[in-house]
Design a protein around this motif. Structure first.
Motif, PDB file in Angstrom:
ATOM      1  N   ILE A 105       0.837  -1.206   0.000  1.00 48.24           N
ATOM      2  CA  ILE A 105       0.000   0.000   0.000  1.00 48.24           C
ATOM      3  C   ILE A 105       0.868   1.252   0.000  1.00 48.24           C
ATOM      4  CG2 ILE A 105      -1.616   1.352   1.411  1.00 48.24           C
ATOM      5  CD1 ILE A 105      -2.923  -1.330   2.184  1.00 48.24           C
ATOM      6  N   VAL A 106       1.958   1.247   0.765  1.00 47.41           N
ATOM      7  CA  VAL A 106       2.870   2.397   0.792  1.00 47.41           C
ATOM      8  C   VAL A 106       3.506   2.590  -0.586  1.00 47.41           C
ATOM      9  CG1 VAL A 106       5.060   3.212   1.744  1.00 47.41           C
ATOM     10  CG2 VAL A 106       3.305   2.318   3.268  1.00 47.41           C
ATOM     11  N   ARG A 107       3.954   1.499  -1.223  1.00 46.47           N
ATOM     12  CA  ARG A 107       4.552   1.604  -2.571  1.00 46.47           C
ATOM     13  C   ARG A 107       3.534   2.127  -3.574  1.00 46.47           C
ATOM     14  NH1 ARG A 107       6.724  -3.926  -4.211  1.00 46.47           N
ATOM     15  NH2 ARG A 107       6.795  -2.851  -6.212  1.00 46.47           N
ATOM     16  N   TRP A 108       2.300   1.640  -3.482  1.00 46.66           N
ATOM     17  CA  TRP A 108       1.256   2.082  -4.397  1.00 46.66           C
ATOM     18  C   TRP A 108       0.967   3.569  -4.217  1.00 46.66           C
ATOM     19  CZ3 TRP A 108      -4.452   1.872  -3.070  1.00 46.66           C
ATOM     20  CH2 TRP A 108      -5.239   2.245  -4.152  1.00 46.66           C
ATOM     21  N   LYS A 109       0.899   4.024  -2.977  1.00 43.59           N
ATOM     22  CA  LYS A 109       0.597   5.434  -2.712  1.00 43.59           C
ATOM     23  C   LYS A 109       1.743   6.324  -3.199  1.00 43.59           C
ATOM     24  CE  LYS A 109      -2.651   7.915  -1.174  1.00 43.59           C
ATOM     25  NZ  LYS A 109      -3.856   7.986  -1.970  1.00 43.59           N
ATOM     26  N   LYS A 110       2.989   5.882  -2.991  1.00 40.43           N
ATOM     27  CA  LYS A 110       4.139   6.662  -3.479  1.00 40.43           C
ATOM     28  C   LYS A 110       4.092   6.779  -5.003  1.00 40.43           C
ATOM     29  CE  LYS A 110       7.590   5.749   0.090  1.00 40.43           C
ATOM     30  NZ  LYS A 110       8.860   5.058   0.384  1.00 40.43           N
ATOM     31  N   ALA A 111       3.786   5.669  -5.681  1.00 43.01           N
ATOM     32  CA  ALA A 111       3.700   5.690  -7.142  1.00 43.01           C
ATOM     33  C   ALA A 111       2.574   6.616  -7.594  1.00 43.01           C
ATOM     34  CB  ALA A 111       3.488   4.284  -7.676  1.00 43.01           C
ATOM     35  N   GLU A 112       1.466   6.593  -6.883  1.00 35.98           N
ATOM     36  CA  GLU A 112       0.353   7.475  -7.223  1.00 35.98           C
ATOM     37  C   GLU A 112       0.744   8.936  -7.059  1.00 35.98           C
ATOM     38  OE1 GLU A 112      -4.288   8.322  -5.917  1.00 35.98           O
ATOM     39  OE2 GLU A 112      -3.107   6.849  -4.816  1.00 35.98           O
ATOM     40  N   LEU A 113       1.430   9.264  -5.974  1.00 35.51           N
ATOM     41  CA  LEU A 113       1.870  10.650  -5.749  1.00 35.51           C
ATOM     42  C   LEU A 113       2.875  11.084  -6.807  1.00 35.51           C
ATOM     43  CD1 LEU A 113       2.157  10.673  -1.860  1.00 35.51           C
ATOM     44  CD2 LEU A 113       0.409  11.781  -3.268  1.00 35.51           C
ATOM     45  N   ARG A 114       3.803  10.190  -7.199  1.00 36.86           N
ATOM     46  CA  ARG A 114       4.760  10.527  -8.268  1.00 36.86           C
ATOM     47  C   ARG A 114       4.023  10.768  -9.580  1.00 36.86           C
ATOM     48  NH1 ARG A 114       7.730   5.693  -7.181  1.00 36.86           N
ATOM     49  NH2 ARG A 114       8.730   6.027  -5.204  1.00 36.86           N
ATOM     50  N   HIS A 115       3.030   9.944  -9.858  1.00 35.46           N
ATOM     51  CA  HIS A 115       2.261  10.097 -11.086  1.00 35.46           C
ATOM     52  C   HIS A 115       1.516  11.428 -11.097  1.00 35.46           C
ATOM     53  CE1 HIS A 115      -0.002   8.873 -14.601  1.00 35.46           C
ATOM     54  NE2 HIS A 115      -1.128   9.180 -13.973  1.00 35.46           N
ATOM     55  N   ARG A 116       0.924  11.785  -9.991  1.00 31.67           N
ATOM     56  CA  ARG A 116       0.215  13.074  -9.903  1.00 31.67           C
ATOM     57  C   ARG A 116       1.174  14.241 -10.058  1.00 31.67           C
ATOM     58  NH1 ARG A 116      -4.171  12.467  -5.009  1.00 31.67           N
ATOM     59  NH2 ARG A 116      -5.469  10.931  -6.055  1.00 31.67           N
ATOM     60  N   ALA A 117       2.368  14.126  -9.447  1.00 35.82           N
ATOM     61  CA  ALA A 117       3.362  15.200  -9.569  1.00 35.82           C
ATOM     62  C   ALA A 117       3.809  15.339 -11.029  1.00 35.82           C
ATOM     63  CB  ALA A 117       4.554  14.916  -8.667  1.00 35.82           C
ATOM     64  N   ARG A 118       4.004  14.204 -11.712  1.00 36.25           N
ATOM     65  CA  ARG A 118       4.393  14.223 -13.119  1.00 36.25           C
ATOM     66  C   ARG A 118       3.301  14.872 -13.966  1.00 36.25           C
ATOM     67  NH1 ARG A 118       4.985   8.751 -14.350  1.00 36.25           N
ATOM     68  NH2 ARG A 118       6.276   8.542 -12.516  1.00 36.25           N
ATOM     69  N   LEU A 119       2.039  14.535 -13.688  1.00 34.72           N
ATOM     70  CA  LEU A 119       0.935  15.128 -14.439  1.00 34.72           C
ATOM     71  C   LEU A 119       0.842  16.633 -14.209  1.00 34.72           C
ATOM     72  CD1 LEU A 119      -1.964  12.526 -14.045  1.00 34.72           C
ATOM     73  CD2 LEU A 119      -0.652  13.073 -16.105  1.00 34.72           C
ATOM     74  N   SER A 120       1.059  17.067 -12.979  1.00 38.21           N
ATOM     75  CA  SER A 120       0.978  18.507 -12.691  1.00 38.21           C
ATOM     76  C   SER A 120       2.141  19.260 -13.346  1.00 38.21           C
ATOM     77  CB  SER A 120       0.920  18.766 -11.203  1.00 38.21           C
ATOM     78  OG  SER A 120       2.125  18.380 -10.593  1.00 38.21           O
ATOM     79  N   ARG A 121       3.337  18.636 -13.413  1.00 42.00           N
ATOM     80  CA  ARG A 121       4.472  19.260 -14.104  1.00 42.00           C
ATOM     81  C   ARG A 121       4.214  19.368 -15.602  1.00 42.00           C
ATOM     82  NH1 ARG A 121       9.134  15.763 -12.907  1.00 42.00           N
ATOM     83  NH2 ARG A 121       7.887  14.733 -11.354  1.00 42.00           N
ATOM     84  N   ASN A 122       3.601  18.329 -16.167  1.00 38.77           N
ATOM     85  CA  ASN A 122       3.296  18.371 -17.607  1.00 38.77           C
ATOM     86  C   ASN A 122       2.258  19.425 -17.927  1.00 38.77           C
ATOM     87  OD1 ASN A 122       5.088  16.344 -18.122  1.00 38.77           O
ATOM     88  ND2 ASN A 122       3.543  14.707 -18.128  1.00 38.77           N
ATOM     89  N   LYS A 123       1.315  19.663 -17.046  1.00 34.58           N
ATOM     90  CA  LYS A 123       0.296  20.694 -17.273  1.00 34.58           C
ATOM     91  C   LYS A 123       0.904  22.095 -17.179  1.00 34.58           C
ATOM     92  CE  LYS A 123      -3.754  18.134 -15.839  1.00 34.58           C
ATOM     93  NZ  LYS A 123      -4.862  18.035 -14.888  1.00 34.58           N
ATOM     94  N   GLU A 124       1.910  22.250 -16.288  1.00 38.95           N
ATOM     95  CA  GLU A 124       2.549  23.564 -16.124  1.00 38.95           C
ATOM     96  C   GLU A 124       3.405  23.899 -17.339  1.00 38.95           C
ATOM     97  OE1 GLU A 124       4.729  23.366 -12.498  1.00 38.95           O
ATOM     98  OE2 GLU A 124       2.934  23.316 -11.273  1.00 38.95           O
TER      99      GLU A 124
END
Length: 164
Positions: free
Chosen positions: A144-163
């Protein structure tokens, strides 16, 4: 009405006696339980019964398999089900061994209540099942911790791509 009152008083007396007995047992501590367990283990001829030594060896090997395979969740689940299956079939095993004890033991350890088999068969299997269960819960928490970290990295990547 009088019958109800006398029934209530009798019930309260029984409950009072029960509470007194329980508190007396709790005050006596673990001494009597320890004495009963030591009497149980001293009543067994450990050195004269090779099948008991084989059973203890089986538990050592099973514990090693549980510890070595702790990272393989699927295998651990199979072991978990086998251990619980062994506990489930303990009553039938007790009856079979009780009928055939002369072929492998010097005395009949297999009483109708199954105390001996519960202590020496079901007890260790349940302990191994608990070890496997705790290990599985730790593995799930780690996943669950690994999954949540991957989800947070994915969200950060998406927000960087939008910027950009």
């Amino acid at each position: 009405m009088e019958e109800l009152r006398s029934a209530m008083e009798a019930h309260m007396d029984q409950m009072s006696d029960l509470v007194q007995k329980i508190t007396a047992e709790l005050r006596s501590g673990l001494g009597p339980a320890y004495d009963n367990m030591m009497g149980f283990f001293h009543a067994i001829s450990w050195k004269e019964e090779p099948w008991l030594m084989c059973l203890l060896g089986f538990y050592v090997v099973l514990l090693l398999v549980v510890v070595i395979s702790r990272k393989n969740v699927n295998f651990q689940m199979c072991l978990f089900l086998v251990a619980l299956g062994g506990v489930y079939f303990a009553e039938s095993l007790n009856k079979i061994l009780g009928r055939n004890w002369k072929s492998f033991a010097t005395q009949n350890y297999f009483d109708p209540y199954g105390v001996f088999l519960s202590v020496l068969w079901s007890g260790p299997l349940l302990i191994f099942a608990i070890i496997i269960l705790v290990n599985t819960l730790f593995s799930l928490c780690h996943l669950i911790v690994r999954w949540k970290k991957a989800e947070l990295r994915h969200r950060a990547r998406l927000s960087r791509n939008k910027e950009d």
